[in-house]
Structures are given as structure tokens and as C-alpha cells.
Design an enzyme around this catalytic site. Structure first.
Site, short mmCIF file in Angstrom:
data_model
loop_
_atom_site.label_atom_id
_atom_site.label_comp_id
_atom_site.label_asym_id
_atom_site.label_seq_id
_atom_site.Cartn_x
_atom_site.Cartn_y
_atom_site.Cartn_z
N HIS A 48 0.83 -1.22 0.00
CA HIS A 48 0.00 0.00 0.00
C HIS A 48 0.86 1.27 0.00
CE1 HIS A 48 -2.96 3.00 0.99
NE2 HIS A 48 -2.45 3.18 2.20
N HIS A 72 3.69 6.73 5.75
CA HIS A 72 2.51 7.44 6.24
C HIS A 72 1.68 6.66 7.25
CE1 HIS A 72 0.35 5.22 3.00
NE2 HIS A 72 -0.71 5.39 3.77
N GLU A 76 0.80 5.47 12.95
CA GLU A 76 -0.56 5.05 13.28
C GLU A 76 -0.66 3.55 13.55
OE1 GLU A 76 -4.74 5.01 10.82
OE2 GLU A 76 -3.33 6.65 10.45
N ASP A 77 0.07 2.73 12.76
CA ASP A 77 -0.15 1.28 12.79
C ASP A 77 0.97 0.44 13.41
OD1 ASP A 77 -2.54 1.72 11.53
OD2 ASP A 77 -1.83 1.23 9.52
N ASP A 139 -3.12 8.47 -0.81
CA ASP A 139 -3.47 7.37 0.09
C ASP A 139 -4.94 6.98 -0.10
OD1 ASP A 139 -3.57 5.65 2.41
OD2 ASP A 139 -4.39 7.32 3.56
N ASP A 259 -25.35 13.11 -26.29
CA ASP A 259 -25.46 13.70 -27.62
C ASP A 259 -24.49 14.86 -27.82
OD1 ASP A 259 -27.13 12.12 -28.97
OD2 ASP A 259 -28.95 13.32 -28.70
#
Length: 708
Positions: A48, A72, A76-77, A139, A259
Site C-alpha cells: 500500500h 505514512h 498510526e499502525d 493514500d 449527444d
């Protein structure tokens, strides 16, 4: 699947080896930090960040942005702190990563509050460094591309947030390509069946119209060669979300939308753009009112192009004409700044527009009470369509479609908006609520001491105007509630033989601590808003009198010399009751309403008659002398039916120097009518004069004042 080496090879086209190696080092650091973590699809998690970096590489972003893209999700993770990133990669990269990271250590009451707080945090970081939002958009784009493995509810939630916030931000920053993909992916996640149906219909129609598209393109190319004008011609695809929205909101059929044949002509210079415009107008007939010059007057997000619609081959042909640099800005917006490192006038103008937008975001954030209100204002401000109006000195102002003179006033400056009392549009006095049109010249008329009206919130459309008005009204209400609280407390203290200005600091501080408020003004505001009883706070503040501190003062102590004076224009925390509509001269009493302040009733009103005379909810009032305000009152007139009756009643009111606000025939039969009139009067004396004049009319049987 992309690898770090394939990314490094791409980066080598515009970054030197040292910077490429720094991006490589950030990748390996993130790979180690995310070791053992997998996405819902089963892929290693590092895929990712690598994909996000690839998206930014397509925009030629700098090495620090790419390093932040790799890292990034680390804070957080993985539990790696920001300080560790500062030590490894420097403060700029760590700040970018922190700006994109969610607030994970705080417990929120709801998911909406968590999203709002995270967006507010990101906005602060974005104001310091615009690259924060570019990393976040990349992201979000990769997350939208890989929504498949998530459950339907989570897919819809992420898609809703994307369509409400991130796609409009991409549009606001001029990043058309990214915006279109986010919108189409969000549409597909929200409405998979509709998306598939429209995509299938577009593919079929494209095949059916292949010949006519090639014929129009060939005609345009021949005309450019004939005039010796440089330019490449591209077909322009309509994206699925745009088709769906036009069908839904403009009530057009799929055939009507498709159209129209759209082409884009890219040329070398601004001069060539206008020459090509002349060439295509000589080839096909232009439709009146469909030409727009966004080169002379760029959109708020920096977009520049000439737009014209032609009629040829029995179909409408939309043409956009722009330079190569305008094309880059149209597709990549603020990110084009990194593609055009040389002194680019287009890039500089775009940067200034983004800076102004960010300043507006910061002002809205400062004025909002909480993150949910802030995000509401931001959503309102992310309008895709603009109008262009002028100040009297010729300055161009961009506003969302539907904006009013009040929005215009706040766009100039918050103080101008707050002091606005009237306006002129094209030199003619106009209503503050009327929507403005492109090309109009607007002049704002201000007055010292003027204040925003709550009515403005019903028609302003910009987030800045809405947040500024709410902020001003809250500030005004707080000031008025403090003043009312001071009067009520002073009145209660006087009845206890004490005075507000004689209280000792130590005693006041003890009472503040007892009531758990942080300031004396906050305590006064609570009293003024009806959240606390003035006599209870007075008992706590006054020297000990030997009485029960929770007992109400006797009626004679309360009323004797302690009535408050009402002048008729007290503001938002003192309101006049709709049920009895008191006017100067009526005996009146105030009733404290928790959270709203004081509501003034007639003493005879049913809403207060059931309360005890010594109720702590009641405040005894008297009218000030020389009141000049107008007060609303209703009269019920019973009369015989007569031609011209309404006009006669209205004329009678006008002769008595009163304003007629409304008149309505409530009931009638063949011989009688009952008319209800709403008037504005200055008091009972004027009302009595009006009633006497009406009663003297030959057909009138009775006149009574309506009390609900």
C-alpha cells in the site's frame, strides 16, 4: 506488481541519485516496521505505501513527499513514535507523516466526531505544508482502488467520505484527474449496479458514434492546418459520476447527455488559444451564451481554458482550448507546481489561490466551536461551481453559485461582513438575500455598531460567512447573557442588603469553585441564560444572613425597588413572548428559560399566571421611558361585508402612523367578515389610537386585541 526498484527507475527521470536512495531507505524502514502486517486482500501491507508513492511519482513530487508516502502509516499502525522518524529522516518528513496520521489515542463519542477531529488535525498540518493533503489524497485514491475485500457497509462509509470531502478537495486544488477517479470509484462503491449499467451504455454508445467523432476531429485538424495553427486535438470522456449526477439533478436523459461531443485542443501560447477559437467559430456556428473565457478570469482553483459550444453535423460540439501548461494545471492542479519548477506565472497564481483557500480554512477553524461544526462549514465551502463578481474598484471575487451580497461582504473581510447593513448591485440598491450573477459589480454598505442578523444564516452559502455569522452571534449572546446575569445577580444581592461591587475576591473564588465554573463571567452568563438561579448564587455570595441559602427571598423584598427596566432592544437573551405579545404600557414579567435567557410575558398571560408570585423563575420588570422600538400586535376586527374593506382598514392604520405587517380575512359569511391584522406599534397609547380610529369606521362592529 510494482517494486521499489521499478519506482526508483521512474524517480531517476527527475530526481538525483541521492534523493532516490533516501526514498529507497524510507521504503526499507517501512517494510521492516510493517513486517507481519497484511491487507484485507492478503497482500503484504508494504504494497500500500509503495502504491501511494507511485501515485505521487506520477505527479513528479519531491523526495520528501515520497518518503512520507512510504512512512505514512508507520506512526498510526506500528507504534513507532514521531521522534524516531525525526531522528531517522528529519523533521519535514516526520511532520508530513504526522499530518496524515489519525488521532488514535483519544476516545471519541462517535465515528463522525473522530472523522471530524482527524480532518481538523490534517487541516492544521495542511496549512503548514500543502504536501500533507497530496499524500492523503494519494493514500485515499489507492484505498478506493482496493475497496473490494471490505464489507459493504465499510465500503459505503469510505465512499461517502470520499465523495463528501476528498474528491471536492481534489477539485478545489485543481487536481482534475485525481478528482475524477475518486468520484467514479466512490460512485461505483455507493451504487455498483448503476455504475455498471452506465459504463456499459457509454461503451456501446462510443462504438455507435465512432464515425461522427472521427469526422468532427478531422474537420478540426484540417481547419488548424489551413490557418497554420499549432495544436493537438484530444477526445474528452465524460466520467460516470458526472453522467449520473446530470441525469439525477438536471433531469436529463442518458441520450441528451451523450449527444454532446467534447474535444480538447492543446496549443503553445495564449495568443494561439484565441486564434484557434476564431478558427473553430468559422468552422461551426457557436451557440449564444455558451462561451466562457477562463483564461482572462481563471476559476478559483487556478483552472484556465477557453470553453465554447458549437453546433455542427446536427449535434452540439463542446470545445476546450488551452496551452500545455494550462493542461497540466487542469489535470494536476497544485501538484503541477512540482512539474513546473521554472518561474511559472500560472503556477504562482494557482499557489496564491490555494494559500487564500487555506487561510479561509484556518479562519473557519478558529471560529467553529467544535470539529463537527468546522467540517460542516468545510463541506459547504467545497462548491464546484463559481461565479465571478467585481468590487467597485474592479477586483474580481470568486464565489460559489448562489452566493449573496452577505457572502461577498465576508469574502472581502470578516469585519466588513459583520458591519454590513445594505448593498448596491450594479449601482442599484438590492436585497442582501438575492443570489448574485457573474459579471455584477457589488458594493457593500456598512454602518458602525451594526451586527449580523440570525436571518442571514437562512441564505448565505459560503462556509466563511456561515462560520463568521455564528461566531458573531455566539459572542453577542455571551456578552448579552453576561450583562443580563449581572443585572439579575445585582438585583438579588440588593434585596439581601449587599452589593455586587463590594464582594471580596476570596468569597467570589469560593463560589466559583463550589459551582465548578472557571470565571465570574461564565457564572454571570449561566445566570443570564437561565441555567442558574440568581437568588441562589446571591445567597452564596452575600454575607451570612442566618437564612437558609436555598430559600427564595420574600416577595416584598424582591419587588420593592428591584424591578428591571426593559427598553425593548435587549438582544438575543431577552425575547418577547409570541403567546401574549406584550407592548410598552402592558404590565410585564420575565420568565427565565434554561439555556434561552429571559422571555417577557404580560402579567395576565396564561404561561406565567400559574406560577407563584415568589417563584425564582419570575423577574419583575418595568418599561423604560421614550421607547422607540416597534412591537408586533394582533387585532381582531368584526365588520359588515363591504367592497374595499381591506384597503379602508390599511389606510386607517397608515394614518395612525403604524406599520401594517399582515392582514387576513379569518372567517366570513354573506353579511359579516372577521379580519385579523398584525401591526407594528410603539406602545399601548398608539395602539389605543389605532383601535379608536378603526372602531369609528361605519361598518366595524368590534375591535379586540388578540392574546393567544
Amino acid at each position: 506488481m510494482s517494486t521499489i526498484e521499478s519506482l526508483a527507475e521512474r524517480l531517476g527521470n527527475y530526481l538525483d541519485d541521492q534523493k532516490v536512495n533516501q526514498v529507497r531507505r524510507a521504503y526499507f524502514y517501512a517494510e521492516q516496521a510493517h513486517e507481519g502486517q497484511y491487507r484485507r486482500s492478503g497482500e503484504r501491507y508494504i504494497s500500500h505505501p509503495l502504491a501511494v508513492a507511485n501515485i505521487l511519482a506520477q505527479l513528479n513530487l519531491d523526495h520528501q513527499s515520497l518518503m512520507a508516502a512510504m512512512l505514512h502509516d508507520v506512526i498510526e499502525d506500528t507504534g513507532i513514535p514521531k521522534d524516531a522518524l525525526i531522528e531517522q529522516f528529519g523533521a519535514p518528513v516526520a511532520e508530513l507523516v504526522d499530518g496524515v496520521s489519525k488521532l488514535t489515542q483519544i476516545e471519541f463519542r462517535s465515528r463522525a466526531e473522530a472523522q471530524a477531529e482527524n480532518f481538523q488535525k490534517m487541516t492544521l498540518a495542511m496549512a503548514r505544508d500543502i504536501r500533507v493533503i497530496l499524500v492523503k489524497l494519494a493514500d485515499r485514491l489507492h484505498n478506493m482502488r482496493t475497496l473490494g475485500p471490505l464489507n459493504p457497509e465499510k465500503r459505503r462509509r469510505i465512499a461517502t467520505e470520499t465523495l463528501d470531502i476528498y474528491a471536492p478537495i481534489a477539485h478545489r486544488l485543481g487536481m482534475h484527474s485525481l478528482c475524477v477517479e475518486l468520484e467514479d470509484l466512490g460512485f461505483a462503491a455507493m451504487y455498483p449496479m448503476r455504475s455498471q449499467y452506465i459504463a456499459k451504455a457509454v461503451r456501446k454508445l462510443r462504438g455507435d458514434h465512432h464515425e461522427i467523432i472521427n469526422e468532427i476531429r478531422a474537420g478540426l485538424e484540417d481547419k488548424l492546418r489551413e490557418r497554420e495553427l499549432p495544436g493537438r486535438i484530444l477526445g474528452r470522456e465524460k466520467h460516470l459520476n458526472s453522467i449520473y449526477n446530470k441525469m439525477k439533478f438536471k433531469h436529463k436523459s442518458f441520450g441528451e447527455i451523450m449527444d454532446v461531443y467534447a474535444f480538447r485542443i492543446i496549443t503553445d501560447s495564449v495568443d494561439d488559444c484565441y486564434r484557434i477559437l476564431g478558427a473553430v467559430h468559422s468552422l461551426y456556428k457557436p451557440l449564444p451564451g455558451r462561451f466562457k473565457d477562463y483564461i482572462a478570469m481563471p476559476k478559483a482553483n487556478g483552472y484556465q481554458s477557453l470553453h465554447t459550444t458549437l453546433f455542427g453535423k446536427h449535434v452540439n460540439i463542446e470545445i476546450q482550448i488551452r496551452t500545455e501548461e494550462m493542461e497540466s494545471v487542469a489535470n494536476h492542479g497544485i501538484a503541477a507546481h512540482w512539474m513546473y519548477k521554472h518561474d511559472s506565472e500560472v503556477g504562482e497564481v494557482n499557489q496564491r489561490r490555494v494559500d487564500r483557500w487555506l487561510e479561509g480554512l484556518m479562519e473557519m477553524r478558529e471560529r467553529a466551536d467544535d470539529s463537527l461544526e468546522f467540517i460542516e462549514h468545510v463541506k459547504v465551502d467545497l462548491f464546484p461551481d463559481e461565479i465571478y463578481v467585481f468590487t467597485p474598484k474592479g477586483r474580481i471575487m470568486e464565489l460559489p453559485r448562489g452566493a449573496t451580497p452577505v457572502d461577498f461582504a465576508y469574502a472581502i473581510h470578516t469585519d466588513i461582513g459583520n458591519a454590513c447593513v445594505a448593498c448596491r448591485v450594479d449601482r442599484q440598491l438590492a436585497s442582501l438575500s438575492q443570489p448574485l450573477q457573474s459579471g455584477q459589480t457589488v458594493e457593500v454598505i456598512t454602518a458602525p455598531g451594526a451586527r449580523p442578523s440570525p436571518v442571514w444564516l437562512n441564505y448565505v452559502v459560503t462556509g466563511k460567512a456561515r462560520s463568521s455569522i455564528r461566531h458573531a452571534l455566539k459572542t453577542q449572546q455571551r456578552r448579552e447573557s453576561v450583562e443580563l446575569g449581572r443585572q439579575l445577580l445585582s438585583r438579588s444581592l440588593n434585596s439581601l442588603g449587599s452589593r455586587l461591587d463590594e464582594l471580596g475576591d476570596a468569597r467570589v473564588q469560593r463560589v466559583l469553585e463550589h459551582n465548578q465554573v472557571d470565571s465570574f463571567d461564565r457564572l454571570l452568563a449561566d445566570i443570564g441564560l437561565g441555567n442558574r438561579m440568581a437568588y441562589i448564587v446571591a445567597r452564596q455570595l452575600a454575607p451570612d444572613t442566618g437564612q437558609d441559602s436555598d430559600a427564595a427571598p420574600a416577595l416584598e423584598d424582591t419587588r420593592a425597588g428591584q424591578t428591571m427596566t426593559i427598553a425593548g432592544s435587549e438582544g438575543s437573551v431577552i425575547q418577547f413572548a409570541d403567546c401574549c405579545q406584550p407592548i410598552p404600557g402592558d404590565p410585564i414579567v420575565g420568565r427565565m428559560s434554561s439555556g434561552s435567557g429571559m422571555v417577557i410575558h404580560s402579567e395576565r398571560c396564561e404561561s406565567v399566571r400559574h406560577l407563584d408570585a415568589d417563584s425564582p423563575q419570575l423577574v419583575y420588570l418595568s418599561w423604560a421611558k421614550d421607547i422607540t422600538d416597534d412591537f408586533s400586535v394582533e387585532l381582531r376586527v368584526e365588520t359588515a361585508r363591504k367592497r374595499g374593506l381591506i384597503a379602508e382598514l390599511a389606510n386607517t392604520v397608515a394614518l395612525a402612523e403604524a406599520n401594517l405587517e399582515g392582514i387576513n380575512v379569518d372567517e366570513y359569511d354573506a353579511r359579516h367578515s372577521v379580519v385579523v391584522m398584525t401591526l407594528h406599534v410603539r406602545g399601548r397609547t398608539q395602539l389605543a389610537r389605532i383601535m379608536r380610529r378603526i372602531r369609528n369606521l361605519r361598518t366595524v362592529k368590534s375591535v379586540t386585541r388578540v392574546r393567544r
